[in-house]
Design a protein around this motif. Structure first.
Motif, PDB file in Angstrom:
ATOM      1  N   VAL A  51       0.852  -1.184   0.000  1.00  0.00           N
ATOM      2  CA  VAL A  51       0.000   0.000   0.000  1.00  0.00           C
ATOM      3  C   VAL A  51       0.889   1.236   0.000  1.00  0.00           C
ATOM      4  O   VAL A  51       1.712   1.413   0.901  1.00  0.00           O
ATOM      5  N   ALA A  52       0.715   2.070  -1.010  1.00  0.00           N
ATOM      6  CA  ALA A  52       1.555   3.258  -1.153  1.00  0.00           C
ATOM      7  C   ALA A  52       0.700   4.469  -1.476  1.00  0.00           C
ATOM      8  O   ALA A  52      -0.381   4.355  -2.073  1.00  0.00           O
ATOM      9  N   SER A  53       1.184   5.626  -1.076  1.00  0.00           N
ATOM     10  CA  SER A  53       0.571   6.856  -1.553  1.00  0.00           C
ATOM     11  C   SER A  53       0.919   7.038  -3.021  1.00  0.00           C
ATOM     12  O   SER A  53       1.837   6.387  -3.551  1.00  0.00           O
ATOM     13  N   ARG A  54       0.181   7.914  -3.689  1.00  0.00           N
ATOM     14  CA  ARG A  54       0.509   8.211  -5.086  1.00  0.00           C
ATOM     15  C   ARG A  54       1.975   8.651  -5.209  1.00  0.00           C
ATOM     16  O   ARG A  54       2.699   8.179  -6.089  1.00  0.00           O
ATOM     17  N   GLU A  55       2.402   9.513  -4.312  1.00  0.00           N
ATOM     18  CA  GLU A  55       3.770  10.019  -4.365  1.00  0.00           C
ATOM     19  C   GLU A  55       4.786   8.895  -4.182  1.00  0.00           C
ATOM     20  O   GLU A  55       5.811   8.861  -4.878  1.00  0.00           O
ATOM     21  N   GLU A  56       4.516   7.966  -3.282  1.00  0.00           N
ATOM     22  CA  GLU A  56       5.420   6.836  -3.063  1.00  0.00           C
ATOM     23  C   GLU A  56       5.471   5.931  -4.290  1.00  0.00           C
ATOM     24  O   GLU A  56       6.553   5.530  -4.739  1.00  0.00           O
ATOM     25  N   ALA A  57       4.297   5.587  -4.814  1.00  0.00           N
ATOM     26  CA  ALA A  57       4.241   4.705  -5.980  1.00  0.00           C
ATOM     27  C   ALA A  57       4.988   5.309  -7.159  1.00  0.00           C
ATOM     28  O   ALA A  57       5.724   4.610  -7.881  1.00  0.00           O
ATOM     29  N   VAL A  58       4.833   6.616  -7.356  1.00  0.00           N
ATOM     30  CA  VAL A  58       5.533   7.295  -8.448  1.00  0.00           C
ATOM     31  C   VAL A  58       7.032   7.300  -8.194  1.00  0.00           C
ATOM     32  O   VAL A  58       7.834   6.985  -9.083  1.00  0.00           O
ATOM     33  N   ALA A  59       7.434   7.656  -6.976  1.00  0.00           N
ATOM     34  CA  ALA A  59       8.857   7.727  -6.653  1.00  0.00           C
ATOM     35  C   ALA A  59       9.539   6.360  -6.748  1.00  0.00           C
ATOM     36  O   ALA A  59      10.718   6.264  -7.124  1.00  0.00           O
ATOM     37  N   LEU A  60       8.807   5.322  -6.422  1.00  0.00           N
ATOM     38  CA  LEU A  60       9.371   3.975  -6.477  1.00  0.00           C
ATOM     39  C   LEU A  60       9.410   3.398  -7.889  1.00  0.00           C
ATOM     40  O   LEU A  60       9.977   2.334  -8.111  1.00  0.00           O
ATOM     41  N   GLY A  61       8.779   4.078  -8.838  1.00  0.00           N
ATOM     42  CA  GLY A  61       8.821   3.624 -10.221  1.00  0.00           C
ATOM     43  C   GLY A  61       7.804   2.568 -10.577  1.00  0.00           C
ATOM     44  O   GLY A  61       7.977   1.854 -11.557  1.00  0.00           O
ATOM     45  N   TRP A  62       6.697   2.485  -9.833  1.00  0.00           N
ATOM     46  CA  TRP A  62       5.696   1.467 -10.138  1.00  0.00           C
ATOM     47  C   TRP A  62       5.124   1.629 -11.547  1.00  0.00           C
ATOM     48  O   TRP A  62       4.788   0.632 -12.190  1.00  0.00           O
ATOM     49  N   ASP A 104       3.823  11.545 -17.020  1.00  0.00           N
ATOM     50  CA  ASP A 104       3.351  12.745 -17.702  1.00  0.00           C
ATOM     51  C   ASP A 104       2.369  13.499 -16.808  1.00  0.00           C
ATOM     52  O   ASP A 104       1.613  12.887 -16.032  1.00  0.00           O
ATOM     53  N   GLU A 105       2.367  14.817 -16.953  1.00  0.00           N
ATOM     54  CA  GLU A 105       1.490  15.642 -16.131  1.00  0.00           C
ATOM     55  C   GLU A 105       0.027  15.250 -16.291  1.00  0.00           C
ATOM     56  O   GLU A 105      -0.736  15.226 -15.322  1.00  0.00           O
ATOM     57  N   ARG A 106      -0.381  14.905 -17.512  1.00  0.00           N
ATOM     58  CA  ARG A 106      -1.781  14.558 -17.744  1.00  0.00           C
ATOM     59  C   ARG A 106      -2.154  13.240 -17.078  1.00  0.00           C
ATOM     60  O   ARG A 106      -3.340  12.947 -16.864  1.00  0.00           O
ATOM     61  N   VAL A 107      -1.153  12.418 -16.731  1.00  0.00           N
ATOM     62  CA  VAL A 107      -1.385  11.082 -16.184  1.00  0.00           C
ATOM     63  C   VAL A 107      -1.399  11.089 -14.660  1.00  0.00           C
ATOM     64  O   VAL A 107      -2.033  10.240 -14.033  1.00  0.00           O
ATOM     65  N   TYR A 108      -0.718  12.053 -14.058  1.00  0.00           N
ATOM     66  CA  TYR A 108      -0.502  12.030 -12.609  1.00  0.00           C
ATOM     67  C   TYR A 108      -1.811  11.901 -11.838  1.00  0.00           C
ATOM     68  O   TYR A 108      -1.935  11.089 -10.917  1.00  0.00           O
ATOM     69  N   GLY A 109      -2.811  12.685 -12.221  1.00  0.00           N
ATOM     70  CA  GLY A 109      -4.073  12.657 -11.510  1.00  0.00           C
ATOM     71  C   GLY A 109      -4.915  11.428 -11.773  1.00  0.00           C
ATOM     72  O   GLY A 109      -5.928  11.212 -11.095  1.00  0.00           O
ATOM     73  N   ARG A 110      -4.522  10.615 -12.745  1.00  0.00           N
ATOM     74  CA  ARG A 110      -5.241   9.363 -13.002  1.00  0.00           C
ATOM     75  C   ARG A 110      -4.851   8.286 -11.983  1.00  0.00           C
ATOM     76  O   ARG A 110      -5.589   7.333 -11.774  1.00  0.00           O
ATOM     77  N   ILE A 111      -3.689   8.440 -11.395  1.00  0.00           N
ATOM     78  CA  ILE A 111      -3.214   7.486 -10.394  1.00  0.00           C
ATOM     79  C   ILE A 111      -3.913   7.754  -9.076  1.00  0.00           C
ATOM     80  O   ILE A 111      -4.159   8.910  -8.705  1.00  0.00           O
ATOM     81  N   GLY A 112      -4.245   6.708  -8.342  1.00  0.00           N
ATOM     82  CA  GLY A 112      -4.967   6.875  -7.088  1.00  0.00           C
ATOM     83  C   GLY A 112      -4.189   7.654  -6.048  1.00  0.00           C
ATOM     84  O   GLY A 112      -2.953   7.629  -6.030  1.00  0.00           O
ATOM     85  N   ASP A 113      -4.913   8.329  -5.147  1.00  0.00           N
ATOM     86  CA  ASP A 113      -4.251   8.918  -3.977  1.00  0.00           C
ATOM     87  C   ASP A 113      -3.545   7.828  -3.185  1.00  0.00           C
ATOM     88  O   ASP A 113      -2.496   8.064  -2.579  1.00  0.00           O
TER      89      ASP A 113
END
Length: 401
Positions: free
Chosen positions: A331-342, A348-357
């Motif tokens: 279980v990760a926050s959006r920021e963690e999942a992104v930083a970890l490279g999931w 892309d900026e348009r994609v960031y908000g598509r990922i869950g909180d």
């Protein structure tokens, strides 16, 4: 690397939450589905493409046969049902005998977009089965394309097929006629010519013909029924094993018709895991007040969830999900999942908000279902989406002439 937030525990023997950093990442950039077509067309001289899966040797004619749901682990477990596929295991990934990986999540829409665009989920923008559209606030089903969203806005990058076609390579897709005009086909698999054929045998025969039709060729063909049997009956069913036997014959049929100077690559979009129908293995979000608290939308699928919090509640939702399921899900926050490279090394900026909180990926044989809002998906026996070997590892079997 962002480290997950520590969770306080009330009891000494309470299970420790899984560290999101321990989730096995896809091999983005060197050995994932998104790396396959760029590698093949680089060997055919398509400008701007570079070989990423370095174990693969160039060929003038390349054919990719993607079998929906045919995980590497499932081939290993069924040598009697798949004797021909089993005989090819040593050829996988350029003769190393190793698999490649899907991306995260290991699901059809995400994987087909990765295959077709040569990009990863954070860039092509299909990071799940259902994700929130930041512009509308609605859940977007990226496999069925509902509600309607302009395809080229949702995924604006050219496909590798289109680049190959523009470079003078004979490019073709051979699949079910039902897929010819779908938005997913348009944004992920278009370029060259589409040939619709109903039966698997017809597809194999026509794929071989199309491969021979050019001095340099790129042909893609697809079979979905193995995945359907797995979802409905499970991979431990006679129906699934029967489909695997049929797939094995299809691969051999195509391999025996390859023209000279060809390479056939047999791969898949994901594997699959059977989930028992009991409360220990299926957590019903629609009946669980703790998991629902502070959640505005539940996206993704049973084994790979995007969780969208009501404004201001993201931190509380993360803490709750870690406490309730963190010993069984990464279980990760959006920021963690992104930083970890999931989702790859770039978002892309348009994609960031598509990922869950909050993003949750199952480790064991369990799923978060939603019996009211997702009755069909919740009734499935076989599921996929997470980063376990059973779901992530896919073959890259090779036959060359």
């Amino acid at each position: 690397m962002v480290q997950p937030t520590a969770v306080a525990h009330g009891w000494p023997d309470e299970p420790e939450p899984l560290d999101p950093a321990t989730a096995p990442l896809p091999e983005y950039g060197t050995g994932s589905l998104g790396d396959l077509l760029p590698t093949l067309v680089a060997g055919q001289g398509v400008p701007g493409c570079t070989p990423r899966i370095t174990e693969l040797a160039p060929a003038d004619r390349n054919c990719v046969f993607l079998i929906d749901g045919l995980g590497w682990e499932q081939i290993l477990a069924h040598p009697d049902e798949a004797p021909y596929l089993t005989s090819l295991l040593g050829t996988s990934r350029g003769g190393t005998g190793h698999p490649i990986t899907a991306g995260f999540p290991a699901t059809t829409a995400t994987s087909l977009a990765s295959v077709g665009t040569g990009r990863f989920p954070g860039t092509h923008g299909l990071p799940g089965y259902t994700v929130r559209n930041p512009d509308t606030g609605e859940l977007m089903n990226q496999l069925r394309w509902k509600p309607w969203t302009p395809p080229q806005v949702w995924q604006p990058y050219p496909t590798v097929f289109r680049l190959a076609d523009q470079a003078g390579i004979h490019t073709a897709q051979v699949s079910s006629p039902a897929f010819q005009d779908t938005p997913l086909t348009k944004i992920a698999l278009s370029g060259g010519t589409f040939h619709g054929r109903l039966s698997g045998e017809e597809r194999m025969d026509l794929a071989a013909e199309q491969l021979a039709a050019g001095d340099r060729s790129l042909v893609y063909t697809y079979y979905s029924e193995l995945d359907g049997a797995g979802h409905r009956f499970g991979i431990d069913s006679d129906a699934w094993r029967g489909q695997l036997m049929f797939v094995d014959r299809l691969v051999q049929r195509l391999a025996e018709q390859l023209p000279p100077r060809s390479a056939l690559y047999v791969t898949a979009d994901h594997g699959m895991v059977d989930i028992p129908f009991d409360e220990d293995h299926r957590l019903d979000f629609d009946e669980d007040w703790e998991l629902r608290a502070g959640v505005a939308l539940l996206g993704g699928e049973g084994r790979a969830r995007h969780v969208y919090a009501v404004p201001g509640a993201a931190s509380d939702v993360l803490t709750c999900w870690q406490e309730v399921i963190g010993d069984r899900f990464w279980v990760a926050s959006r920021e963690e999942a992104v930083a970890l490279g999931w989702f790859g090394d770039t978002i892309d900026e348009r994609v960031y908000g598509r990922i869950g909180d909050v993003v949750a990926a199952a480790q064991g044989p369990l799923a978060i279902t939603a019996s009211v809002n997702e009755p069909n998906e919740s009734a499935m026996t076989g599921m996929h989406g997470s980063m376990t070997p059973e779901e992530q590892l896919v073959p890259l079997l090779e036959v060359r002439t």
